[in-house]
Design a protein around this motif. Structure first.
Motif, PDB file in Angstrom:
ATOM      1  N   LEU A   1      -6.746  -2.209   2.554  1.00 41.61           N
ATOM      2  CA  LEU A   1      -7.176  -1.096   3.394  1.00 41.61           C
ATOM      3  C   LEU A   1      -6.896  -1.367   4.865  1.00 41.61           C
ATOM      4  CD1 LEU A   1     -10.531  -0.037   1.697  1.00 41.61           C
ATOM      5  CD2 LEU A   1      -8.252   0.927   1.395  1.00 41.61           C
ATOM      6  N   ASN A   2      -7.065  -2.607   5.289  1.00 41.67           N
ATOM      7  CA  ASN A   2      -6.738  -2.957   6.676  1.00 41.67           C
ATOM      8  C   ASN A   2      -5.250  -2.770   6.953  1.00 41.67           C
ATOM      9  OD1 ASN A   2      -9.315  -3.619   7.556  1.00 41.67           O
ATOM     10  ND2 ASN A   2      -9.157  -5.744   6.877  1.00 41.67           N
ATOM     11  N   GLU A   3      -4.414  -3.203   6.011  1.00 38.41           N
ATOM     12  CA  GLU A   3      -2.973  -3.046   6.183  1.00 38.41           C
ATOM     13  C   GLU A   3      -2.571  -1.575   6.163  1.00 38.41           C
ATOM     14  OE1 GLU A   3      -0.542  -5.464   3.711  1.00 38.41           O
ATOM     15  OE2 GLU A   3      -1.648  -7.312   4.137  1.00 38.41           O
ATOM     16  N   ALA A   4      -3.217  -0.804   5.296  1.00 39.78           N
ATOM     17  CA  ALA A   4      -2.913   0.621   5.230  1.00 39.78           C
ATOM     18  C   ALA A   4      -3.260   1.306   6.549  1.00 39.78           C
ATOM     19  CB  ALA A   4      -3.688   1.267   4.084  1.00 39.78           C
ATOM     20  N   GLN A   5      -4.379   0.930   7.117  1.00 40.11           N
ATOM     21  CA  GLN A   5      -4.782   1.510   8.402  1.00 40.11           C
ATOM     22  C   GLN A   5      -3.745   1.213   9.480  1.00 40.11           C
ATOM     23  OE1 GLN A   5      -8.603   0.121   9.809  1.00 40.11           O
ATOM     24  NE2 GLN A   5      -9.057   2.072  10.758  1.00 40.11           N
ATOM     25  N   GLY A   6      -3.118   0.043   9.396  1.00 43.65           N
ATOM     26  CA  GLY A   6      -2.085  -0.330  10.354  1.00 43.65           C
ATOM     27  C   GLY A   6      -0.699   0.186  10.008  1.00 43.65           C
ATOM     28  N   GLY A   7      -0.560   0.916   8.888  1.00 46.47           N
ATOM     29  CA  GLY A   7       0.715   1.514   8.523  1.00 46.47           C
ATOM     30  C   GLY A   7       1.627   0.630   7.695  1.00 46.47           C
ATOM     31  N   ASN A   8       1.097  -0.481   7.176  1.00 43.42           N
ATOM     32  CA  ASN A   8       1.943  -1.391   6.395  1.00 43.42           C
ATOM     33  C   ASN A   8       1.996  -0.956   4.934  1.00 43.42           C
ATOM     34  OD1 ASN A   8       3.520  -3.523   5.541  1.00 43.42           O
ATOM     35  ND2 ASN A   8       1.817  -4.968   5.425  1.00 43.42           N
ATOM     36  N   PHE A   9       2.600   0.189   4.685  1.00 49.73           N
ATOM     37  CA  PHE A   9       2.799   0.668   3.311  1.00 49.73           C
ATOM     38  C   PHE A   9       3.775   1.838   3.323  1.00 49.73           C
ATOM     39  CE2 PHE A   9      -0.296   3.687   4.805  1.00 49.73           C
ATOM     40  CZ  PHE A   9      -0.131   4.839   4.044  1.00 49.73           C
ATOM     41  N   GLU A  10       4.380   2.057   2.161  1.00 49.03           N
ATOM     42  CA  GLU A  10       5.179   3.259   1.917  1.00 49.03           C
ATOM     43  C   GLU A  10       4.461   4.161   0.920  1.00 49.03           C
ATOM     44  OE1 GLU A  10       9.719   1.572   2.472  1.00 49.03           O
ATOM     45  OE2 GLU A  10       8.678   1.159   0.589  1.00 49.03           O
ATOM     46  N   LEU A  11       4.030   3.542  -0.172  1.00 46.33           N
ATOM     47  CA  LEU A  11       3.283   4.219  -1.222  1.00 46.33           C
ATOM     48  C   LEU A  11       2.071   3.360  -1.549  1.00 46.33           C
ATOM     49  CD1 LEU A  11       3.012   6.371  -3.506  1.00 46.33           C
ATOM     50  CD2 LEU A  11       4.504   4.912  -4.891  1.00 46.33           C
ATOM     51  N   LEU A  12       0.903   3.980  -1.543  1.00 52.36           N
ATOM     52  CA  LEU A  12      -0.351   3.238  -1.679  1.00 52.36           C
ATOM     53  C   LEU A  12      -1.167   3.823  -2.827  1.00 52.36           C
ATOM     54  CD1 LEU A  12      -2.438   1.222  -0.242  1.00 52.36           C
ATOM     55  CD2 LEU A  12      -3.283   3.263   0.931  1.00 52.36           C
ATOM     56  N   MET A  13      -1.679   2.972  -3.697  1.00 52.69           N
ATOM     57  CA  MET A  13      -2.651   3.412  -4.700  1.00 52.69           C
ATOM     58  C   MET A  13      -4.030   2.966  -4.239  1.00 52.69           C
ATOM     59  SD  MET A  13      -2.926   2.967  -8.862  1.00 52.69           S
ATOM     60  CE  MET A  13      -2.334   1.293  -8.844  1.00 52.69           C
ATOM     61  N   ARG A  14      -4.924   3.924  -4.146  1.00 59.29           N
ATOM     62  CA  ARG A  14      -6.264   3.593  -3.673  1.00 59.29           C
ATOM     63  C   ARG A  14      -7.292   4.466  -4.366  1.00 59.29           C
ATOM     64  NH1 ARG A  14      -6.300   6.163   2.485  1.00 59.29           N
ATOM     65  NH2 ARG A  14      -6.426   8.342   1.858  1.00 59.29           N
ATOM     66  N   GLY A  15      -8.505   4.003  -4.359  1.00 58.89           N
ATOM     67  CA  GLY A  15      -9.595   4.745  -4.979  1.00 58.89           C
ATOM     68  C   GLY A  15     -10.587   5.226  -3.937  1.00 58.89           C
ATOM     69  N   TRP A  16     -11.278   6.281  -4.265  1.00 56.24           N
ATOM     70  CA  TRP A  16     -12.347   6.802  -3.428  1.00 56.24           C
ATOM     71  C   TRP A  16     -13.545   7.061  -4.323  1.00 56.24           C
ATOM     72  CZ3 TRP A  16     -14.009   6.669   1.199  1.00 56.24           C
ATOM     73  CH2 TRP A  16     -14.908   7.607   1.713  1.00 56.24           C
ATOM     74  N   SER A  17     -14.684   6.512  -3.947  1.00 54.42           N
ATOM     75  CA  SER A  17     -15.856   6.577  -4.816  1.00 54.42           C
ATOM     76  C   SER A  17     -16.499   7.951  -4.853  1.00 54.42           C
ATOM     77  CB  SER A  17     -16.882   5.526  -4.392  1.00 54.42           C
ATOM     78  OG  SER A  17     -17.205   5.655  -3.017  1.00 54.42           O
ATOM     79  N   GLY A  18     -16.136   8.835  -3.944  1.00 55.27           N
ATOM     80  CA  GLY A  18     -16.623  10.199  -3.985  1.00 55.27           C
ATOM     81  C   GLY A  18     -17.902  10.419  -3.207  1.00 55.27           C
ATOM     82  N   ARG A  19     -18.119  11.666  -2.803  1.00 60.12           N
ATOM     83  CA  ARG A  19     -19.298  12.036  -2.033  1.00 60.12           C
ATOM     84  C   ARG A  19     -19.945  13.277  -2.626  1.00 60.12           C
ATOM     85  NH1 ARG A  19     -18.058   7.754  -0.868  1.00 60.12           N
ATOM     86  NH2 ARG A  19     -17.860   6.767   1.173  1.00 60.12           N
TER      87      ARG A  19
END
Length: 503
Positions: free
Chosen positions: A389-407
C-alpha cells in the motif's frame, strides 16, 4: 523458514503462558501485518481489527449495521441536517489516565482533518466547524448535509487518541498509540506480533475477559490454521475457503463466516508517477481486454470454495445501492485479443503487484494464466501488504490487486478511490464529472435518489473500466472450540466484548 518461525513462535507463547495465565490471553491470527497504528494515517483492514480493541470511537455499529453509542451516548441533527450534536460519555479515560471529553474529541477531529498525511481528510471534508461548548457536548457544523458522516465516525475518523501524544513527530503517535479502548498498547514487533493489555480503568472493563490480547500476522493460511489446531491461536480471520469442508468437520474448531461489505479488485495506475507514463493500462481498450480475460466464476469455484461471490461494482448485493444495471462481463478471449489488436498491440507486458498471502497469490497466478491466452504477459510481484500500500501510494505499480474491507455507507466503498483528490486514489484516476456526482451523493439522504446518482457514476466508471472488481469479500472466521460469545460482524471486525473461554 517463515512457516517454521511462526509455528515456533506460537509454541513459545504456549510454553510461556500456562494454566490460569493462558486462559486470560486471547491470540488472534491475522492474514497480514497492520500498517501504522495511528487511525488518522492508517489504511489496512487488519489495522482496523487491532484498533477495535485499542481505540474507542464516537459511534459503533451492531451486528445489523445499525449505529449505536460508544464514546458518544447520543446524537441529534438540526432541521436541515447541517449541525450534528453529540452528548459524550463522562466516565471515559485515555490509557495515559487523561480524561476523554469534548475538548479531546475536538482535538482528534481537527488532527484527522488537518494532518498533512491524514487518510481521513476526505471523510471529514464536509465539517467546517468543530466546537466543544462544554465537557460533554461536541458540535459539528457542516457546509452541507452529509449522509456519510455518522458512518465515518463509526470507523477510524471517529477513533479517539490522547491529545497529549500529538506533536510534530507524527510517527511517534503510531509507534506508541495511546487510545481509549478496552485494551492498551504494550509492544509491537514488526511482522511478528502486537501485544495489548487490558485497561482496568475502562468504563466497561467488566465486559472484557482477557488480560492480554496478542495479534500474530501469519500470511500463510495453512500455517495460520495449523497454529489454531495446535492451540497456538484462538481466532483466525480469513480462513482459506478451500479449508471450509475440513474445518466444518473438525470437532475442535468452530466455523463462523459472515457476508462482508467489501471487495477485492484490480486497480490501474493512470497518472501516479513515472510508472504511469509507460503503463499499457492507460489505454481503455487494454483495460477492457484484461477484464475480458478473467473468469470470476472459476476464481470463486477453484480458489474461493464457493464463497467468493463474483463482483462487478463496489456495492455488495446486500447493499440497497447495489445495481442490477451492470452485469458481470463473461470471459471472452477472442474479444480481448480484438481489443488489443485495435490498440495496436499483440502482447502486453506488465507487472501485477499484490499482497503476499496464500489466497491472493493463488488468484494472481490464475489471472496470469488466464490473461496470457489473450496476449498479456504479467510478471508477478508479491509484497507484504502494508508495504504494498505504501508503494502504491507512491505510484510504484502498473496493475495492483488490493482488497477493501467495506463500509456501512456506500460512500466509503467508492469516494476515496475514484475522486481526483481521494486519499486512497493511488492510480490518480480523475474525472470531474465523477467528483461532481459523488459529492452530490453525499448530500442526499433519500435512498432512492442517492442510488440513482451512484448508478450514473458507475455507468461512467464501468464504461471506461476504471477498475476491475473480482469478488465480494466474505469474512470466514475460525475459532477454537473453547471460545464462547463471539459474534461475526459484516464489517469484519473482531469485537471481544462478552467473549470468554469455556472453563
Amino acid at each position: 523458514m517463515k512457516k517454521h518461525f511462526k509455528l515456533g513462535l506460537c509454541a513459545a507463547l504456549l510454553a510461556v503462558a500456562s494454566g490460569t495465565a493462558m486462559a486470560q490471553q486471547m491470540r488472534i491470527g491475522l492474514q497480514e501485518d497492520p500498517d501504522v497504528l495511528d487511525p488518522h494515517r492508517a489504511r489496512t483492514y487488519v489495522g482496523r481489527i487491532v484498533f477495535t480493541s485499542l481505540c474507542d470511537k464516537l459511534v459503533d455499529v451492531n451486528e445489523k449495521l445499525q449505529f449505536v453509542p460508544q464514546l458518544a451516548q447520543s446524537w441529534s441533527w438540526n432541521d436541515d441536517n447541517t449541525v450534528l450534536t453529540f452528548k459524550l460519555r463522562t466516565d471515559a479515560l485515555f490509557h495515559d489516565g487523561s480524561k476523554f471529553d469534548a475538548a479531546a474529541a475536538k482535538a482528534n477531529l481537527e488532527r484527522a482533518k488537518n494532518l498533512q498525511d491524514s487518510m481521513r481528510k476526505g471523510e471529514l471534508a464536509s465539517v467546517v466547524k468543530i466546537e466543544a461548548p462544554d465537557a460533554a457536548t461536541l458540535v459539528l457544523t457542516l457546509k452541507q448535509p452529509d449522509a456519510t458522516l455518522l458512518a465515518s465516525l463509526s470507523d477510524r475518523s471517529g477513533m479517539m487518541m490522547s491529545p497529549k501524544t500529538f506533536s510534530d513527530d507524527t510517527a511517534a503517535v503510531g509507534r506508541q498509540p495511546v487510545c481509549s479502548g478496552p485494551y492498551k498498547f504494550v509492544e509491537r514487533i514488526q511482522n511478528d506480533r502486537i501485544v495489548l493489555d487490558k485497561f482496568d480503568q475502562y468504563y466497561d472493563a467488566k465486559s472484557y475477559a482477557f488480560k492480554r490480547v496478542v495479534f500474530l500476522p501469519i500470511p500463510d493460511t495453512t500455517v495460520r490454521l495449523s497454529n489454531l489446531r495446535a492451540g497456538g491461536l484462538d481466532i483466525i480471520e480469513r480462513m482459506n475457503p478451500s479449508d471450509a469442508p475440513q474445518v466444518k468437520g473438525d470437532a475442535s474448531l468452530q466455523f463462523a463466516p459472515v457476508s462482508g461489505l467489501g471487495y477485492q479488485q484490480f486497480y490501474f495506475n493512470f497518472a501516479n508517477g513515472k510508472r504511469a507514463e509507460t503503463n499499457p493500462f492507460k489505454d481503455e481498450r487494454v483495460r477492457k481486454a484484461f477484464e475480458l480475460t478473467i473468469d470470476r466464476n472459476i476464481i470463486n469455484e477453484v480458489i474461493g470454495g464457493g464463497i467468493f461471490d463474483p463482483a462487478n461494482q463496489p456495492f455488495p448485493p446486500a447493499s440497497p445501492y447495489h445495481s442490477d444495471k451492470f452485469p458481470i462481463p463473461a470471459r471472452d478471449v477472442a474479444k480481448a485479443r480484438a481489443l488489443l489488436k485495435e490498440a495496436g498491440l499483440e502482447q502486453v507486458k506488465a507487472e501485477l503487484a499484490f499482497g503476499n498471502n496464500t489466497t491472493t497469490s493463488a488468484i494472481a497466478e490464475m489471472v496470469q494464466a488466464m490473461s496470457a491466452e489473450a496476449g498479456f504477459q504479467l510478471s508477478l510481484r508479491p509484497t507484504e501488504y502494508a508495504a504494498l500500500l505504501n508503494e502504491a501510494q507512491g505510484g510504484n505499480f502498473e496493475l495492483l490487486m488490493r482488497g477493501w474491507s467495506g463500509r456501512v455507507d456506500p460512500d466509503g466503498n467508492i469516494y476515496q478511490f475514484v475522486t481526483c483528490k481521494g486519499a486512497l486514489n493511488d492510480g490518480r484516476y480523475c474525472n470531474p464529472e465523477i467528483d461532481k456526482l459523488l459529492a452530490e451523493a453525499r448530500t442526499v439522504p433519500d435512498e432512492t435518489k442517492r442510488k440513482a446518482i451512484y448508478d450514473k457514476a458507475q455507468a461512467i466508471l464501468q464504461g471506461t473500466t476504471q477498475s476491475v472488481y473480482i469478488y465480494y469479500q466474505p469474512w470466514p472466521f475460525v475459532l477454537a472450540k473453547k471460545v464462547q460469545g463471539f459474534k461475526p460482524y459484516p464489517d469484519g471486525m473482531i469485537r471481544l466484548k462478552g467473549v470468554t473461554f469455556a472453563q
